[in-house]
Design an enzyme around this catalytic site. Structure first.
Site, short mmCIF file in Angstrom:
data_model
loop_
_atom_site.label_atom_id
_atom_site.label_comp_id
_atom_site.label_asym_id
_atom_site.label_seq_id
_atom_site.Cartn_x
_atom_site.Cartn_y
_atom_site.Cartn_z
N SER A 264 0.83 -1.19 0.00
CA SER A 264 0.00 0.00 0.00
C SER A 264 0.87 1.24 0.00
CB SER A 264 -0.87 0.02 1.25
OG SER A 264 -0.03 0.14 2.38
N LYS A 265 0.29 2.30 -0.54
CA LYS A 265 1.07 3.54 -0.67
C LYS A 265 1.40 4.15 0.68
CE LYS A 265 -3.11 6.23 -1.42
NZ LYS A 265 -4.01 6.74 -2.41
#
Ligand code: GLU
Length: 496
Positions: A264-265
Site C-alpha cells: 500500500s502507498k
C-alpha cells in the site's frame, strides 16, 4: 482414424482499471502475462477496465501505457494498437454487455432487482448489526412477470443480479474451479452473493464485463492477483450461465509491505511513475519483480539474483511460483538498481544522468522559475537542489509554525497529504484545494504553504511552491510528504 485435439492458441491479458497512477502490482502481473505469452508463442492483450466511472481518472490510461512500455512490456493488442477483438476499452463496449445481460435475464440465470440504494443500505446495516456478512437477501429474485412489467412501465430503475444457485441454472450448492497454482478451490454458495452484473446507470460491473470480454477475446489463461480468487466463483457461474468454457486461472501472490500487509502507498511507493521519475532503471524493476514470487531458477547467472527480461522468457517456470507473500523490499530494489547502474558504461551512465536527472524539458521548466530570482548563474544550484535530490528533509523544527505544536503540525501535514492525493496536479486545482483545507482547519495561508514548502523543498525559502510542485510531479511530491511524515513518526517513537 486418429483424432487430434488442437489446443487453442495462447491468449492472455492484463486488465488494469484507470483509477490513478499505474501500480507496481500491475507491472508484476503484466510481467508474468508477458512472459507466459512469449514463452508459448501467444498473444498478450491490454484491456482497459474503465466501467467504474466514480473512480475514473482521465490521465491514468496514458500513464499505464507509458509506464508499461518504459518497462519493456509491450502488448500485441490493446486500445492504442488495435487488434481483431476490439474495442479494448470497456467503456466502448457497453452495448455488448447489455446484450449479454439480456441473455442471462432470458435464460433465468440473472434477474432484475428494483431495490433502491436506500433499501440495500438498510439491509446492509441490519446485517452488520447482526454480525452477518453483507449479502443481498434475494428480495427481487422471484418477482412475477406482471410485477416486473409494472415496475418497468413505472420507469423504476433496476440493476441486474446474478441468481446464484440454488434457484439459478443448476441446483448445486457450491462452485469449484481449478487454480493452476493451488489445485481445486471450492466455494459454498452460502458465501457467494447475488452479484450485481449491470448497474442502474447501464454500466456493467467488473464481474460481467470481465467474463464477457475474456470469453469474446478468447483468453485462454487468466493470470491475475490472488485478491480476485473470491470473485472467481462468480465468474465461473457466469461462464456456466452463458454455456461457455472456463479459462485456466492462475492467481499470483500479492506483493506485500515489509510488515506483510498488502502492499500500500502508506508504506511503500506503489506508483510506477514514482519509480520512473526517481531514477530507477526499468531493467532493475523488471529483475526485482521477477524475484518476487519465485519462478526463476535460483542458480541463474551464478546465483547473483540478476537476470534480464529475455532470460526470464527463457527460464521462468510458472509452476515454481511460491505462494507465500513476496515482500516488496525497497532496500533490495535500491541495491539492485545500484548494481544495474554500475553495469552501465561510463558514457551510458552519464547519458542516464543527463536525460533522467537533468532532462532538457525538466531543466527548462526549472530554469524558467530562476531567471528573476538569481544574480549569478551558479546560484541556480543553491535554490533548486531539491528538484534534483532524492532524500530531502527540513531541519528539525523549522517546519513548525510559531503558534503551533509539532503534533498539530504533523496532523495538518497528514491532511495536506490526503488533499494532494485527491487533487489534479495543476496549479489551478492545487491552490483552491489547499486553501479550502486551511480554511476548514483554521490554518492561515502562510502557515499552510510554509509547512508544505518546508516538506517539499527542505527549506523555508524556495521558488514559488505550487509551480515547483507541478514541475516536480505528483508521484515524487507525495512521496516526499509521506517520507517526511514517516521520518517524524520514527523520531517521535525514538523519543518515547
Ligand atoms: N480490472 C481488474 C484490476 O484492476 C482486473 C482483474 C482481473 O485481471 O480480472 O485489476
Amino acid at each position: 482414424m486418429t483424432s487430434t485435439t488442437t489446443e487453442a492458441p495462447i491468449r492472455v491479458r492484463i486488465a488494469p482499471s484507470p483509477t490513478g497512477d499505474p501500480h507496481v502490482g500491475t507491472a508484476y502481473i503484466g510481467l508474468l502475462n508477458y512472459i507466459y505469452a512469449r514463452q508459448r508463442g501467444g498473444k498478450f492483450v491490454l484491456r482497459i477496465e474503465d466501467t467504474d466511472r466514480t473512480r475514473f481518472v482521465s490521465t491514468s490510461e496514458q500513464m499505464i501505457f507509458d509506464s508499461l512500455r518504459w518497462l519493456g512490456l509491450g502488448w500485441d493488442e490493446g486500445p492504442d494498437v488495435g487488434g481483431p477483438f476490439g474495442p479494448y476499452r470497456q467503456s466502448e463496449r457497453t452495448e455488448i454487455y447489455r446484450e449479454h445481460s439480456e441473455i442471462l435475464l432470458k435464460n433465468g440465470t440473472a434477474y432484475r432487482c428494483f431495490c433502491t440504494p436506500e433499501e440495500i443500505e438498510e439491509i446492509r446495516k441490519q446485517q452488520v448489526a447482526a454480525k452477518l456478512p453483507p449479502r443481498y437477501p434475494g428480495t427481487c429474485r422471484h418477482l412475477t412477470a406482471e410485477k416486473i412489467e409494472a415496475n418497468l412501465a413505472a420507469g423504476k430503475s433496476y440493476t441486474v443480479r446474478l441468481a446464484v444457485p440454488p434457484n439459478g441454472a443448476d441446483l448445486t450448492s457450491s462452485t469449484s474451479f481449478r487454480d493452476e497454482l493451488r489445485g481445486e478451490i471450492t466455494f459454498e454458495h452460502n458465501n457467494v452473493d447475488d452479484q450485481v452484473l449491470m448497474k442502474s446507470d447501464g454500466f456493467p460491473t467488473y464481474h460481467l464485463a470481465n467474463v464477457v470480454d475474456d470469453h469474446l477475446m478468447q483468453i485462454t489463461d487468466v493470470i491475475r492477483a490472488e485478491e480476485w480468487i473470491s470473485s472467481t466463483p462468480k465468474h465461473v457461474l457466469l461462464y456456466k450461465a452463458f454455456g461457455w468454457q472456463v479459462p485456466r486461472f492462475w492467481h499470483m501472490p500479492l506483493l506485500r509491505n515489509l510488515d506483510k500487509s498488502k502492499i500500500s502507498k502508506r508504506k511503500n511507493p506503489v506508483s510506477l511513475i514514482y519509480y520512473r521519475d526517481s531514477g530507477y532503471l526499468p531493467e532493475a524493476i523488471i529483475n526485482f519483480l521477477g524475484l518476487m514470487g519465485g519462478g526463476m531458477p535460483s542458480d541463474i547467472n551464478g546465483g547473483t539474483e540478476q537476470f534480464s527480461l529475455a532470460e526470464m522468457v527463457e527460464h521462468f517456470v510458472f509452476t515454481d511460483i511460491r505462494l507465500g507473500g513476496p515482500v516488496f523490499d525497497l532496500t533490495k530494489l535500491k541495491w539492485l538498481n545500484g548494481e544495474y547502474l554500475r553495469k552501465l558504461s561510463p558514457e551510458d551512465f552519464f547519458q542516464q544522468v543527463r536525460t533522467r536527472v537533468f532532462g532538457d524539458d525538466y531543466l527548462r521548466q526549472v530554469s524558467a522559475l530562476m531567471q528573476t530570482r538569481i544574480e549569478t548563474l551558479t546560484q541556480f544550484g543553491d535554490l533548486t537542489g531539491f528538484f534534483f535530490s532524492d532524500a530531502v528533509l527540513p531541519p528539525a523544527d523549522t517546519w513548525v509554525p510559531k503558534k503551533r505544536t509539532p503534533e498539530e503540525t504533523l496532523a495538518f501535514a497528514q491532511e495536506q497529504l490526503a488533499v494532494l492525493e485527491a487533487t489534479d496536479w495543476t496549479h489551478e486545482a492545487l491552490e483552491p484545494a489547499l486553501k479550502k483545507l486551511g480554511e476548514e482547519k483554521q490554518w492561515s495561508v502562510k502557515e499552510n504553504f510554509m509547512l508544505l514548502r518546508s516538506i517539499i523543498t527542505g527549506s523555508t525559502m524556495s521558488p514559488p511552491l505550487l509551480e515547483s510542485m507541478v514541475i516536480f510531479g505528483k508521484a515524487r511530491s507525495l512521496d516526499r510528504v509521506r517520507r517526511f511524515l514517516d521520518a517524524q513518526k520514527k523520531l517521535a517513537n525514538q523519543k518515547k
